[in-house]
Design an enzyme around this catalytic site. Structure first.
Site, PDB file in Angstrom:
ATOM      1  N   LYS A 178      24.713 -70.292 -45.713  1.00 29.72           N
ATOM      2  CA  LYS A 178      25.120 -69.112 -46.322  1.00 29.72           C
ATOM      3  C   LYS A 178      26.237 -69.171 -47.304  1.00 29.72           C
ATOM      4  O   LYS A 178      26.285 -68.564 -48.307  1.00 29.72           O
ATOM      5  CB  LYS A 178      25.205 -68.040 -45.226  1.00 29.72           C
ATOM      6  CG  LYS A 178      23.969 -67.939 -44.305  1.00 29.72           C
ATOM      7  CD  LYS A 178      24.325 -66.696 -43.401  1.00 29.72           C
ATOM      8  CE  LYS A 178      25.219 -66.716 -42.564  1.00 29.72           C
ATOM      9  NZ  LYS A 178      25.079 -67.949 -41.294  1.00 29.72           N
TER      10      LYS A 178
ATOM     11  N   ARG B  46      24.074 -58.524 -38.685  1.00 28.78           N
ATOM     12  CA  ARG B  46      23.908 -59.766 -37.481  1.00 28.78           C
ATOM     13  C   ARG B  46      23.356 -58.866 -36.437  1.00 28.78           C
ATOM     14  O   ARG B  46      22.902 -59.556 -35.266  1.00 28.78           O
ATOM     15  CB  ARG B  46      25.255 -60.236 -37.263  1.00 28.78           C
ATOM     16  CG  ARG B  46      25.401 -61.806 -37.759  1.00 28.78           C
ATOM     17  CD  ARG B  46      26.733 -62.076 -37.308  1.00 28.78           C
ATOM     18  NE  ARG B  46      27.136 -63.465 -37.215  1.00 28.78           N
ATOM     19  CZ  ARG B  46      27.864 -64.089 -38.192  1.00 28.78           C
ATOM     20  NH1 ARG B  46      28.250 -63.596 -39.297  1.00 28.78           N
ATOM     21  NH2 ARG B  46      28.216 -65.397 -38.058  1.00 28.78           N
TER      22      ARG B  46
ATOM     23  N   ARG C  49      31.705 -79.539 -40.796  1.00 25.61           N
ATOM     24  CA  ARG C  49      32.521 -78.638 -41.549  1.00 25.61           C
ATOM     25  C   ARG C  49      33.748 -78.338 -40.688  1.00 25.61           C
ATOM     26  O   ARG C  49      34.807 -78.222 -41.395  1.00 25.61           O
ATOM     27  CB  ARG C  49      31.702 -77.116 -41.539  1.00 25.61           C
ATOM     28  CG  ARG C  49      32.487 -76.338 -42.375  1.00 25.61           C
ATOM     29  CD  ARG C  49      31.430 -74.975 -42.445  1.00 25.61           C
ATOM     30  NE  ARG C  49      31.502 -74.315 -41.242  1.00 25.61           N
ATOM     31  CZ  ARG C  49      30.567 -73.059 -41.153  1.00 25.61           C
ATOM     32  NH1 ARG C  49      29.921 -72.662 -42.253  1.00 25.61           N
ATOM     33  NH2 ARG C  49      30.810 -72.216 -40.309  1.00 25.61           N
TER      34      ARG C  49
ATOM     35  N   ARG D 211      38.250 -74.518 -38.591  1.00 23.80           N
ATOM     36  CA  ARG D 211      37.814 -73.419 -37.612  1.00 23.80           C
ATOM     37  C   ARG D 211      37.793 -73.939 -35.957  1.00 23.80           C
ATOM     38  O   ARG D 211      36.897 -74.796 -35.973  1.00 23.80           O
ATOM     39  CB  ARG D 211      36.471 -72.818 -38.293  1.00 23.80           C
ATOM     40  CG  ARG D 211      36.860 -71.651 -39.250  1.00 23.80           C
ATOM     41  CD  ARG D 211      35.477 -71.430 -40.168  1.00 23.80           C
ATOM     42  NE  ARG D 211      34.557 -70.804 -38.900  1.00 23.80           N
ATOM     43  CZ  ARG D 211      33.599 -69.804 -39.635  1.00 23.80           C
ATOM     44  NH1 ARG D 211      33.115 -69.954 -40.518  1.00 23.80           N
ATOM     45  NH2 ARG D 211      32.881 -69.392 -38.605  1.00 23.80           N
TER      46      ARG D 211
ATOM     47  N   ARG E 145      27.310 -69.649 -30.170  1.00 25.20           N
ATOM     48  CA  ARG E 145      27.051 -68.838 -31.512  1.00 25.20           C
ATOM     49  C   ARG E 145      25.576 -69.038 -31.960  1.00 25.20           C
ATOM     50  O   ARG E 145      25.173 -67.852 -32.199  1.00 25.20           O
ATOM     51  CB  ARG E 145      28.100 -69.720 -32.915  1.00 25.20           C
ATOM     52  CG  ARG E 145      29.249 -69.243 -32.499  1.00 25.20           C
ATOM     53  CD  ARG E 145      30.284 -70.141 -33.486  1.00 25.20           C
ATOM     54  NE  ARG E 145      30.051 -69.903 -35.081  1.00 25.20           N
ATOM     55  CZ  ARG E 145      30.554 -70.885 -35.863  1.00 25.20           C
ATOM     56  NH1 ARG E 145      30.956 -71.883 -35.579  1.00 25.20           N
ATOM     57  NH2 ARG E 145      30.036 -70.387 -37.190  1.00 25.20           N
TER      58      ARG E 145
HETATM   59  P1  AMP Z   1      31.196 -66.545 -39.827  1.00 24.74           P
HETATM   60  O1  AMP Z   1      32.122 -66.944 -40.919  1.00 24.74           O
HETATM   61  O2  AMP Z   1      30.011 -65.694 -40.398  1.00 24.74           O
HETATM   62  O3  AMP Z   1      30.557 -67.691 -39.030  1.00 24.74           O
HETATM   63  O4  AMP Z   1      31.655 -65.547 -38.768  1.00 24.74           O
HETATM   64  C1  AMP Z   1      32.672 -65.854 -37.862  1.00 24.74           C
HETATM   65  C2  AMP Z   1      32.713 -64.775 -36.712  1.00 24.74           C
HETATM   66  O5  AMP Z   1      32.998 -63.769 -36.990  1.00 24.74           O
HETATM   67  C3  AMP Z   1      31.450 -64.593 -35.970  1.00 24.74           C
HETATM   68  O6  AMP Z   1      31.098 -65.669 -34.890  1.00 24.74           O
HETATM   69  C4  AMP Z   1      31.770 -63.090 -35.384  1.00 24.74           C
HETATM   70  O7  AMP Z   1      32.493 -63.604 -34.050  1.00 24.74           O
HETATM   71  C5  AMP Z   1      32.434 -62.694 -36.412  1.00 24.74           C
HETATM   72  N1  AMP Z   1      31.577 -61.965 -37.374  1.00 24.74           N
HETATM   73  C6  AMP Z   1      31.446 -62.202 -38.374  1.00 24.74           C
HETATM   74  N2  AMP Z   1      30.356 -61.340 -38.857  1.00 24.74           N
HETATM   75  C7  AMP Z   1      30.041 -60.458 -38.278  1.00 24.74           C
HETATM   76  C8  AMP Z   1      28.930 -59.417 -37.728  1.00 24.74           C
HETATM   77  N3  AMP Z   1      28.246 -59.036 -38.920  1.00 24.74           N
HETATM   78  N4  AMP Z   1      29.025 -58.918 -36.650  1.00 24.74           N
HETATM   79  C9  AMP Z   1      29.575 -59.402 -35.704  1.00 24.74           C
HETATM   80  N5  AMP Z   1      30.539 -60.399 -35.561  1.00 24.74           N
HETATM   81  C10 AMP Z   1      30.703 -61.006 -36.812  1.00 24.74           C
END
Ligand code: AMP
Length: 189
Positions: A14, A88, A127, A133, A145
């Site tokens: 993404k 999400r 990654r 991360r 996740r």
């Molecule tokens: P990402 O960078 O999209 O993988 O997001 C990293 C982390 O941020 C996720 O595992 C969640 O803990 C939190 N997070 C990001 N976007 C959302 C969302 N729309 N709803 C809930 N938690 C989120």
């Protein structure tokens, strides 16, 4: 306005594709994950978000929706937005619809990247070497996740399918191949 929801499990590509789409269509790219990670690390909000993210769990809807809305409000006079990692949950999708409706706009399309689970795990571990991360580096957290994605996030695709806005895209291939598939789907609208 062109409002794209780029959807898919962690590691689906993404972020990578959002950056390309942003340039192609002159859009604003909003990743809620990036927004959480960019918060002042000493703030209560940052620590709260981190307490969920580090375990691979979703940040509660109320907080996430507020963060997303205030991020969108920072931009005026734009061609559109790529929503990356949001919504999400179905409640987040409902909130986004209401929010955009008040702004006299709507989600144009949800592009859902389909990638097999084994490949996602490999990509996330790869990654981790560059992302730094913690949630990418630990196979147990990756599992959480993906499980949270399957349970809470995957149903969001149904929400947009019911609005005739869902397009599934094969997310396996080179970055350019996947980008071409996305462009074709967007231009076909
Ligand atoms: P990402 O960078 O999209 O993988 O997001 C990293 C982390 O941020 C996720 O595992 C969640 O803990 C939190 N997070 C990001 N976007 C959302 C969302 N729309 N709803 C809930 N938690 C989120």
């Amino acid at each position: 306005m062109l409002n794209l929801v780029l959807f898919g499990p962690p590691g689906a590509g993404k972020g990578t594709q959002s950056e390309l789409l942003k340039k192609q269509y002159d859009l604003v790219h909003i990743s809620t994950g990036d927004v959480f990670r960019a918060l002042d690390e000493n703030s209560d909000l940052a620590q709260l978000a981190k307490s969920y993210a580090d375990k691979g769990n979703l940040v509660p809807d109320e907080i996430t929706i507020q963060i997303l809305e205030s991020e969108v409000q920072k931009h005026t006079d734009i061609n559109g937005v790529i929503y990356d990692g949001f919504p999400r949950t179905t409640d987040q999708a409902v909130a986004l619809d209401k929010f955009l409706d008040k702004k006299d706009t709507a989600v144009t399309l949800m592009l859902s990247l389909i990638v097999p689970e084994d490949e996602l795990k490999e990509r996330l571990l790869e990654r981790a070497k560059v992302s730094g991360r913690a949630d990418d580096a630990n196979p147990e957290i990756i599992k959480t996740r993906i499980a949270n994605y399957n349970k809470s996030t995957a149903p969001v695709a149904e929400f947009y399918k019911n609005q005739n806005k869902l397009v599934e895209i094969n997310g396996v291939g080179t970055i350019e191949e996947i980008f071409d598939r996305l462009i074709q789907a967007i231009n076909a609208r």
